[in-house]
Enzyme design. Structure first.
Site, PDB file in Angstrom:
ATOM      1  CD  GLN A  99      -2.738   1.122   2.516  1.00 16.83           C
ATOM      2  OE1 GLN A  99      -2.219   1.337   3.596  1.00 16.83           O
ATOM      3  NE2 GLN A  99      -4.028   0.845   2.378  1.00 16.83           N
ATOM      4  CE1 TYR A 169      -4.009   7.262   6.321  1.00 11.72           C
ATOM      5  CE2 TYR A 169      -1.947   6.777   5.190  1.00 11.72           C
ATOM      6  CZ  TYR A 169      -2.806   6.568   6.246  1.00 11.72           C
ATOM      7  OH  TYR A 169      -2.476   5.680   7.232  1.00 11.72           O
ATOM      8  NE  ARG A 345     -13.459  -4.985  11.087  1.00 16.20           N
ATOM      9  CZ  ARG A 345     -14.612  -4.328  11.116  1.00 16.20           C
ATOM     10  NH1 ARG A 345     -15.038  -3.820  12.264  1.00 16.20           N
ATOM     11  NH2 ARG A 345     -15.327  -4.161  10.031  1.00 16.20           N
TER      12      ARG A 345
END
Length: 391
Positions: A99, A169, A345
């Site tokens: 990423q 971001y 998760r």
């Protein structure tokens, strides 16, 4: 024909063994800012558990683009470790993605030792400093750093590059009107606000060609007033599609800076978050935390309704993300025209989940979405499921 999610698939020039992606979730396993054995073990375990593609989170393209000091900056210092990491994942039969990002206003300038950058000047709740407005020179430099980082990762053996365009971001801060108050060619209209996203994607593609797949993590809604909306997110996706720079979009939502729980849904671990913070931030979290960490009920595939609007608007491959735990959900995503699913998760709770679901009709993950894993990114030993640890 509806694809089998557990059969081999192609992502750009890359062959994946299936259509399940381990989404980028910060691993908390780079205490010295380089690849550690613990980080390698983390992704090796995900690959051994059956995912087609595992994603290394938060690979900063510049020192000021780290969220905090204990984060990888792609460069000569980190390249050897990245190559070892790629080799370990490949040895388990998986593919590996990085990423690529610049944290922008989500960066802790005090931790990094250099002031954070954003589309427009703003106070930082993390460093208690002012975040500096990115200049033309900054944006030219950072664009080149994205391309240089992409080259290092390709040379290290990575298969996929994910350009981070969401969660407030740097690129995302340009897209959100509330964070981008500029009057120059980088602000105002969506075409101007999307300029950096498109410029970076083009620079990365120009650097790597078809050596690897290039994708982007893009917002279907920022979840706060003045953030990128779903209609604008769709328009951005159409711009990126017309540019021809990307092999797929991974659809996400929320803002690490303004509304993080919009992405996660489920339990709000306010006490655990406060305990993990340094004292000044801990006090603030206890005071205003409930307003910042808003509670959204968890439901399976909670971004599906918005994601379907993107599916109708673009032809490019899409990755569905957000509360995917069941085999039936994965199969439904394929039926609805999505090309891949991304899980976070559920795999942190059970790294071998994909292998299990592949052979188990009606199978489901056991994660309860209490979100107590979220504050563990600051814990010794890295991100983990405290529910499992307590058993």
């Amino acid at each position: 024909m509806i694809p089998d999610p557990f059969a081999p698939a192609t992502l750009g020039p890359v062959r994946l063994r299936n259509r399940v992606v381990k989404a980028a979730t910060f691993e908390g396993r780079t205490p010295d800012g380089v690849v550690s054995d613990a980080l390698i073990d983390f992704h090796r375990t995900m690959a051994a558990g059956g995912v087609g593609l595992t994603t290394v989170a938060y690979c900063a393209v510049a020192p000021e683009g780290r969220t905090h000091a204990e984060q990888l900056v792609i460069g000569p210092r980190t390249a050897p470790g990245l190559a070892r990491l790629a080799d370990a994942v490949h040895a388990e039969g998986g593919a590996i993605s990085a990423q690529l990002g610049h944290a922008g206003p989500v960066a802790n300038g005090r931790s990094n030792g250099v002031h954070a950058l954003a589309a427009s000047r703003m106070p930082s709740p993390l460093s208690m400093q002012m975040i500096r407005t990115a200049s033309e020179a900054d944006l030219a430099r950072i664009t080149k750093q994205y391309a240089a980082s992409a080259r290092i990762l390709v040379d290290a053996g990575f298969d996929v590059l994910e350009v981070h365009m969401s969660h407030s971001y740097l690129i995302s801060s340009f897209l959100a009107p509330a964070l981008n108050r500029r009057k120059d060619r980088w602000g105002g209209s969506l075409e101007n606000r999307a300029r950096l996203a498109r410029q970076v994607a083009q620079a990365v593609r120009d650097e790597v060609g078809d050596e690897v797949a290039v994708i982007a993590k893009s917002s279907l809604s920022d979840g706060f007033k003045g953030g990128l909306t779903t209609p604008e997110g769709i328009e951005l996706a159409q711009m990126l599609e017309s540019d021809g720079t990307l092999d797929a979009l991974q659809l996400t939502g929320g803002s690490s800076l303004m509304n993080p729980m919009y992405l996660f849904r489920g339990g709000v671990p306010l006490k655990e978050f406060a305990a993990s913070m340094p004292l000044p931030v801990r006090w603030g979290m206890r005071t205003v935390g409930k307003g910042f960490l808003k509670e959204y009920p968890f439901e399976e595939a909670y971004f599906l309704e918005k994601a379907l609007q993107f599916r109708e608007a673009v032809q490019m491959p899409l990755m569905l993300l957000g509360g995917i735990n069941e085999r039936a959900t994965i199969e439904k995503a394929m039926e609805l025209g999505f090309d891949y699913v991304a899980m976070g998760r559920a795999l942190l709770f059970e790294p071998g989940l994909v292998n299990r679901l592949a052979g188990e009709v009606g199978g489901a993950g056991a994660c309860i979405h209490c979100n107590r894993c979220m504050p563990t990114i600051y814990a010794i030993g890295g991100t983990h499921c405290p529910v499992l640890a307590g058993r």
